[in-house]
Design an enzyme around this catalytic site. Structure first.
Site, PDB file in Angstrom:
ATOM      1  N   GLY A   1       0.794  -1.228   0.000  1.00  0.00           N
ATOM      2  CA  GLY A   1       0.000   0.000   0.000  1.00  0.00           C
ATOM      3  C   GLY A   1       0.820   1.267   0.000  1.00  0.00           C
TER       4      GLY A   1
ATOM      5  CD  GLU B   1       1.599  -9.180   1.539  1.00  0.00           C
ATOM      6  OE1 GLU B   1       0.572  -8.587   1.134  1.00  0.00           O
ATOM      7  OE2 GLU B   1       1.584 -10.321   1.989  1.00  0.00           O
ATOM      8  N   PRO B   2       5.073  -4.453  -0.531  1.00  0.00           N
ATOM      9  CG  PRO B   2       7.135  -3.364  -0.509  1.00  0.00           C
ATOM     10  CD  PRO B   2       6.397  -4.508   0.107  1.00  0.00           C
ATOM     11  N   GLY B   3       4.159  -3.228  -3.753  1.00  0.00           N
ATOM     12  CA  GLY B   3       4.221  -3.482  -5.190  1.00  0.00           C
ATOM     13  C   GLY B   3       4.567  -2.175  -5.880  1.00  0.00           C
ATOM     14  NE  ARG B   4       0.140   2.409  -5.836  1.00  0.00           N
ATOM     15  CZ  ARG B   4      -0.898   2.242  -6.652  1.00  0.00           C
ATOM     16  NH1 ARG B   4      -0.869   2.753  -7.845  1.00  0.00           N
ATOM     17  NH2 ARG B   4      -1.966   1.572  -6.255  1.00  0.00           N
TER      18      ARG B   4
ATOM     19  NE  ARG C   1      -2.671   2.849 -11.230  1.00  0.00           N
ATOM     20  CZ  ARG C   1      -2.726   4.034 -10.684  1.00  0.00           C
ATOM     21  NH1 ARG C   1      -2.330   5.101 -11.336  1.00  0.00           N
ATOM     22  NH2 ARG C   1      -3.158   4.166  -9.459  1.00  0.00           N
TER      23      ARG C   1
ATOM     24  CE1 TYR D   1      -8.742   1.091  -9.765  1.00  0.00           C
ATOM     25  CE2 TYR D   1      -6.676   1.452 -10.926  1.00  0.00           C
ATOM     26  CZ  TYR D   1      -7.565   0.606 -10.306  1.00  0.00           C
ATOM     27  OH  TYR D   1      -7.282  -0.724 -10.220  1.00  0.00           O
TER      28      TYR D   1
ATOM     29  CB  CYS E   1     -13.663   2.577 -30.654  1.00  0.00           C
ATOM     30  SG  CYS E   1     -12.735   2.880 -32.144  1.00  0.00           S
ATOM     31  CD  GLU E   2     -15.163   1.397 -24.111  1.00  0.00           C
ATOM     32  OE1 GLU E   2     -15.539   1.999 -23.092  1.00  0.00           O
ATOM     33  OE2 GLU E   2     -15.055   0.156 -24.189  1.00  0.00           O
TER      34      GLU E   2
HETATM   35  N1  LLP Z   1      -0.684  -7.123  -0.716  1.00  0.00           N
HETATM   36  C1  LLP Z   1      -1.950  -7.408  -1.064  1.00  0.00           C
HETATM   37  C2  LLP Z   1      -2.646  -8.488  -0.386  1.00  0.00           C
HETATM   38  C3  LLP Z   1      -2.589  -6.669  -2.073  1.00  0.00           C
HETATM   39  O1  LLP Z   1      -3.850  -6.971  -2.416  1.00  0.00           O
HETATM   40  C4  LLP Z   1      -1.882  -5.631  -2.728  1.00  0.00           C
HETATM   41  C5  LLP Z   1      -2.516  -4.836  -3.794  1.00  0.00           C
HETATM   42  C6  LLP Z   1      -0.553  -5.377  -2.349  1.00  0.00           C
HETATM   43  C7  LLP Z   1       0.002  -6.142  -1.327  1.00  0.00           C
HETATM   44  C8  LLP Z   1       0.295  -4.321  -2.988  1.00  0.00           C
HETATM   45  O2  LLP Z   1      -0.200  -3.043  -2.898  1.00  0.00           O
HETATM   46  P1  LLP Z   1       0.717  -1.812  -3.361  1.00  0.00           P
HETATM   47  O3  LLP Z   1       1.955  -1.791  -2.472  1.00  0.00           O
HETATM   48  O4  LLP Z   1       1.110  -2.036  -4.778  1.00  0.00           O
HETATM   49  O5  LLP Z   1      -0.131  -0.620  -3.204  1.00  0.00           O
HETATM   50  N2  LLP Z   1      -4.749  -1.635  -9.646  1.00  0.00           N
HETATM   51  C9  LLP Z   1      -4.666  -0.667  -8.571  1.00  0.00           C
HETATM   52  C10 LLP Z   1      -3.980  -1.229  -7.351  1.00  0.00           C
HETATM   53  C11 LLP Z   1      -4.642  -2.468  -6.798  1.00  0.00           C
HETATM   54  C12 LLP Z   1      -3.869  -3.066  -5.663  1.00  0.00           C
HETATM   55  C13 LLP Z   1      -4.425  -4.364  -5.245  1.00  0.00           C
HETATM   56  N3  LLP Z   1      -3.722  -5.011  -4.177  1.00  0.00           N
HETATM   57  C14 LLP Z   1      -3.970   0.587  -9.100  1.00  0.00           C
HETATM   58  O6  LLP Z   1      -3.601   0.623 -10.267  1.00  0.00           O
HETATM   59  O7  LLP Z   1      -3.814   1.555  -8.358  1.00  0.00           O
END
Ligand code: LLP
Length: 428
Positions: A240, A282-285, A320, A324, A351-352
Site C-alpha cells: 500500500g 508487501e509493497p508493489g507500487r 489507470r 480510477y 473506440c470509447e
Molecule cells: N498485498 C496485497 C494483499 C494486495 O492486495 C496488494 C494490492 C498489495 C500487497 C500491494 O499493494 P501496493 O503496495 O502495490 O499498493 N490496480 C490498482 C492497485 C490495486 C492493488 C491491489 N492489491 C492501481 O492501479 O492503483
C-alpha cells in the site's frame, strides 16, 4: 515535490541513462521502458529503512504490480519474497527462481484446485475466509500445515474506492472479532497457524491509516496469543505504500514511516510478549511504479469542440486513468525542456469516450510526431493491459547503464488469435 527529470542537451528525456527518443526509434511505440537501477534502489530504500529498526524484516514484492520475468529476477536477486494472488503468479514466481517458502499465497475467493496447486508448489497459504479454511482441511495430507490468516482490521485506505481493501465494505479477510475463533478452528483442524496478515489498501502516502492498521493487527495478534498460545513466526502488514503521481504530491516520508511503524510494532510485541516474529511488508507500487515510462507518439491533432492530441496507446495499454481517474504526469519527451503553454486533452486510440490519458493537461504546444512519456507506468500498467479493440500489447524494454534490452516482445496479430479454435464447420 516535483519530479526529478533527466533531460539531455537535445532536450530529450532520459531514462536510466538512455535517450527515450532513441529507444522509441529502435523499438517503436507504444513502449514500456523500465529502469533496472530504479527498481533496485526502491527495493533497497524500503529494506534499509525498516531493517535498521527491526533486523528480522522481509519484503514480499506484490507481483500483481508487474510480473515481467526480468523484474521478478531482479527482485529475487535483491532478496525479496513474493506476495502472490493466483496460481499464475505462483507459477511465474517459481519460474523466476523464488524459493517456495518465500512465496505467500494470499488468494481471495479461491477454489479447491487452486489450493491444491499451491500445496503442490510448496508455497505458504494465507487463508482469507473460514470457508477456505474448512475446504483446505478436506484436502488430504494437510495435517500440520503451516498457515496464516488475512484479517480485516476494519481500517481501510487508498487512492480510490476500488483500492481500499479493509473496512466494512471489503470482501477481503476474516472479521477481526472472529480472528480468535478462526485460529482456534485452524488448530482444531490440525493446522499450525504461524502468521497473521492484513492489507488495508493501495496508494497510501500518509502513515496514519497504516499505523492504525498496525495497532489493530498487533492487538488482534496479542489476543490470539493470549487465547491460543500460538507463537507467530511472521506478522505481515501488506503493501500500500504510495508514490506521488502528481508533481504537487509529496513523497511518502519513508524514513519516518519505517521508524513509526517499527516502533509501534516493537512496543506491541513487548506488551503482548509475542517474541521476535519476522516483520513483513508487501509493497508493489513503491518498488516498480516510478521505474517505468510508457512512451507513446502523437499521431493526430484535432480541434473539435475541445482540443485533442491523439496518441498510439489507449486504456488497453494503461488502464489507470480510465479506471480510477488516476493522474499520470506526461512529459513531451522530444522537447522536455520546453515551457508548458497550452491545455489539451490527451486521447488514446480505443473506440470509447472514456479513453483519455488526461483532460486539460498543460503541456508545450504539441505537434504531430511528438513523443510523450507517461510517467509512473511501472505498476499496474502492463499487468492490467489487454488486447481490447484487437490491439496487440506493446513491448517492454529494460534499461541498464544506458542500454536497452527487450524483456517482452511486442505482440503480433497472431497473438490476437492465441488459443482460439475455429470449428471446422465454420471454415471458409
Ligand atoms: N498485498 C496485497 C494483499 C494486495 O492486495 C496488494 C494490492 C498489495 C500487497 C500491494 O499493494 P501496493 O503496495 O502495490 O499498493 N490496480 C490498482 C492497485 C490495486 C492493488 C491491489 N492489491 C492501481 O492501479 O492503483
Amino acid at each position: 515535490m516535483g519530479f526529478d527529470l533527466d533531460i539531455n542537451e537535445k532536450g530529450h528525456l532520459m531514462i536510466g541513462g538512455a535517450d527515450t527518443n532513441q529507444i522509441a526509434k529502435d523499438y517503436g511505440t507504444p513502449l514500456y521502458v523500465m529502469d533496472e537501477n530504479k527498481i533496485r534502489e526502491n527495493y533497497r530504500k524500503i529494506y534499509r529503512a525498516f531493517s535498521k529498526h527491526y533486523a528480522d524484516f522481509q519484503i514480499f514484492y506484490a507481483c500483481k504490480a508487474n510480473t515481467n520475468l526480468a523484474i521478478m529476477r531482479i527482485l529475487e536477486e535483491e532478496g525479496s519474497g513474493i506476495d502472490a494472488v493466483s496460481p499464475g503468479e505462483i507459477y511465474i514466481s517459481l519460474l523466476a527462481g523464488f524459493d517456495a517458502n518465500k512465496v505467500l499465497y494470499t488468494g481471495n475467493n479461491i477454489k479447491d484446485e487452486e489450493m491444491r496447486f499451491a500445496l503442490d508448489s510448496g508455497v505458504r497459504i494465507n487463508v482469507d475466509s473460514i470457508s477456505q479454511l474448512q475446504r483446505l482441511a478436506k484436502i488430504p495430507n494437510t495435517e500440520g500445515l503451516k498457515i496464516s490468516f488475512r484479517v480485516n482490521p476494519l481500517v481501510g485506505a487508498g487512492h480510490h474506492e476500488h483500492c481500499i481493501t479493509g473496512g466494512e465494505m471489503s470482501k477481503f479477510g476474516i472479521k477481526e472479532n472472529e480472528a480468535v475463533k478462526a485460529y482456534k478452528m485452524a488448530q482444531d483442524l490440525g493446522f499450525e497457524p504461524v502468521g497473521i496478515h492484513a492489507h488495508i489498501g493501495s496508494g497510501i502516502l500518509e502513515s496514519e491509516p497504516f499505523m492504525l492498521a498496525v495497532e489493530t493487527l498487533m492487538d488482534i495478534a496479542g489476543e490470539i496469543y493470549q487465547n491460543t498460545d500460538i507463537e507467530f513466526e511472521f506478522i505481515d502488514f501488506g503493501g500500500g505504500l504510495g508514490i506521488p503521481y502528481h508533481p504537487d504530491e509529496n513523497e511518502l516520508d519513508l524514513e519516518n514511516f519505517a521508524w513509526e511503524i517499527t516502533g509501534l510494532f516493537k512496543e506491541k510485541l513487548d506488551y503482548y510478549g509475542l517474541g521476535k516474529p519476522t516483520m513483513c511488508l508487501e509493497p508493489g507500487r513503491y518498488i516498480v511504479g516510478n521505474a517505468s515510462y510508457l512512451l507513446t507518439k502523437v499521431n493526430t491533432l484535432k480541434e473539435s469542440y475541445r482540443k485533442f492530441a491523439g496518441v498510439d496507446a489507449g486504456f488497453n495499454t494503461l488502464l489507470r486513468p480510465s479506471m480510477y481517474g488516476s493522474y499520470h504526469h506526461i512529459i513531451v519527451a522530444n522537447r522536455a525542456h520546453e515551457a508548458t503553454v497550452e491545455n489539451i486533452d490527451i486521447a488514446g486510440n480505443v473506440c470509447e469516450s472514456g479513453d483519455l490519458f488526461a483532460r486539460d493537461r498543460l503541456l508545450p504546444r504539441l505537434k504531430e510526431g511528438d513523443l510523450l512519456a507517461i510517467m509512473n507506468a511501472g505498476a499496474y500498467a502492463f499487468s492490467m493491459a489487454s488486447q481490447y479493440n484487437s490491439r496487440p500489447r506493446p513491448a517492454e524494454i529494460l534499461i541498464k547503464k544506458g542500454d536497452g534490452e527487450i524483456i517482452r516482445e511486442r505482440e503480433t496479430f497472431a497473438d490476437l488469435l492465441n488459443k482460439q479454435i475455429l470449428p471446422p464447420r465454420l471454415l471458409k
